[in-house]
Design a protein around this motif. Sequence first.
Motif, short mmCIF file in Angstrom:
data_model
loop_
_atom_site.label_atom_id
_atom_site.label_comp_id
_atom_site.label_asym_id
_atom_site.label_seq_id
_atom_site.Cartn_x
_atom_site.Cartn_y
_atom_site.Cartn_z
N GLU A 32 3.41 5.96 2.13
CA GLU A 32 4.02 5.11 2.91
C GLU A 32 4.80 3.90 2.06
O GLU A 32 5.75 3.57 2.07
N ARG A 33 3.83 3.60 1.10
CA ARG A 33 4.37 2.57 0.17
C ARG A 33 3.44 2.47 -1.07
O ARG A 33 2.30 2.90 -1.00
N TRP A 66 -1.25 2.20 -3.65
CA TRP A 66 -0.40 2.99 -2.53
C TRP A 66 -1.12 2.89 -1.36
O TRP A 66 -2.39 2.46 -1.33
N ALA A 144 1.97 -1.83 5.99
CA ALA A 144 2.25 -0.88 4.72
C ALA A 144 2.36 -1.98 3.68
O ALA A 144 1.73 -1.28 2.33
N THR A 145 2.94 -2.97 3.29
CA THR A 145 3.15 -3.93 2.42
C THR A 145 1.56 -4.33 2.04
O THR A 145 1.26 -4.36 0.86
N THR A 307 11.45 -3.96 -1.53
CA THR A 307 10.95 -2.67 -1.37
C THR A 307 12.01 -1.70 -1.37
O THR A 307 13.15 -1.49 -0.76
N SER A 309 13.90 2.51 -2.77
CA SER A 309 13.38 4.13 -3.16
C SER A 309 12.75 4.45 -4.34
O SER A 309 12.77 3.68 -5.40
N HIS A 330 7.81 -2.82 -4.62
CA HIS A 330 7.31 -1.71 -4.04
C HIS A 330 8.25 -0.73 -3.87
O HIS A 330 9.43 -0.89 -3.81
N ASP A 332 9.34 2.85 -1.31
CA ASP A 332 8.98 3.57 0.11
C ASP A 332 9.59 5.04 -0.21
O ASP A 332 10.81 5.27 -0.36
N ARG A 334 9.61 7.42 1.41
CA ARG A 334 10.57 7.98 2.45
C ARG A 334 11.75 7.75 2.49
O ARG A 334 12.84 8.27 3.42
N ARG A 335 12.44 6.73 1.75
CA ARG A 335 13.84 6.10 1.72
C ARG A 335 14.78 7.13 1.09
O ARG A 335 14.35 7.82 0.04
#
Length: 335
Positions: A32-33, A66, A144-145, A307, A309, A330, A332, A334-335
Motif C-alpha cells: 500500500e505504501r 512498507w 498507510a502513511t 507520495t 508512483s 513515499h 504508492d 498502486r498509482r
Amino acid sequence: MRAVVLTGPGKAEVLDVPAPEPAAGQVVVDVERVGVCGTDMELFSGEMSYLHTGASSYPLRPGHEWCGTVTAVGAGVDESWAGRRVTGDTMIGCGHCRRCLQGRHWVCEQRFELGIRDGLPGALAERVAVPAGYLHALPDAVDATLGAMVEPGGNALRSVEAAGLTAGERLLVLGTGTIGLLVAMFARARGAEVHLIGRGPEDLALPRSLGFTQAWTRETLPDQPWDGVVDASTGAEMPPFALERVEPGRRVVYIGLSVPPSLIDTRDLVLKDVTAVGILGASAGLAGAIEAYADGSVDPRPLVAATVSLDEIVDVFAGRRPPGAGPKIHADPRR
C-alpha cells in the motif's frame, strides 16, 4: 508485477518481474505504501558497505519501510493473516543460531534484510513476500502513511530508549533528517527536553515548525549540560562531537552512519565514564512505534514530503525530488 530494480551503481528502473508466491511460512502482501530512506539511496549510488562486502549485489530490489494487506498465505501460516493490514520487520534471522535463540535476531550473522541484503526482494513493488513470523498487524488508527513510517519509527524509539533519559532531562539530537526528527518526537512524547542540531540554518525551519523551537547549528548551540546525545547525522565529524558534549556518566547513542569512517577517542569515553550504544535495526522498537502512532502520542506524517508512483521513485533515486518540506518520500505502487 511492476517493481523498482537497481541494476547497477546509479541505475534504477521499473521492470516487470514475476509476482511472488508464498513459500512455506510466508505471506504475500499487496503493498500500500513504501518509504525511501538513506540506505536505499546508498544502495542506488553504490556507496552502501554491503555492496563491497558481498552481502548485497545487483540487480537488487529495494524497499524496507512498507505496509500493505496480506492477500495470500503459504503452508503453515495461520489463515487469519489473510486480509489483515500489516507491516513487517526488516531483519529476518535464521531462527536457530545463538543470537536468534537469545532474542537478538537483528544481529544474526545469517540474517536476511528485506530489500537490502541478498535473498529477500524488497517492497518497492506491487507485492512483496514476507515471513509470517516477522509481521506486525496494524490497527485501524494507523493509516498507510503511518504504516510505512513504523520501521524508521522503531529505530528512533530504540535510540530514545538507549539514551536512558527520564522525563525532564535534556536530550541533544544531532541531525534533522527523518531519524533525527523521529527521535525528537519520541523523546518529547516521553517528557524529555529536546534540542536538535542541523547542518545549517536552512535545516532548522522544519523542526521549529514541528514545535522544536530549540533547534541550533553547531555554532549557535548553547553551552549547557546534555543528559543524553543521539547522533542521527551522517557527518564523519559528528560522533566525536557527540562524545564531547554528553554529560559524564551518561549515554551517547549512534544510529547515523557516514560514508567515510568516523572516529572517536576512547580516552574521552573512558575518562568521562560514558556508555556508547549502537543501534542497528528497528526490530525491538516496532511494536512500540505502532502503539505510539495508534494512540496519537507521536505523529510523523508531517515528515512525508510527497507520495509518488514507482516510476517517480526512479526519478527520486536520480536526484529529482518532488517539492515539499519533509525529508521522507513515499511511493504508492498502486498509482
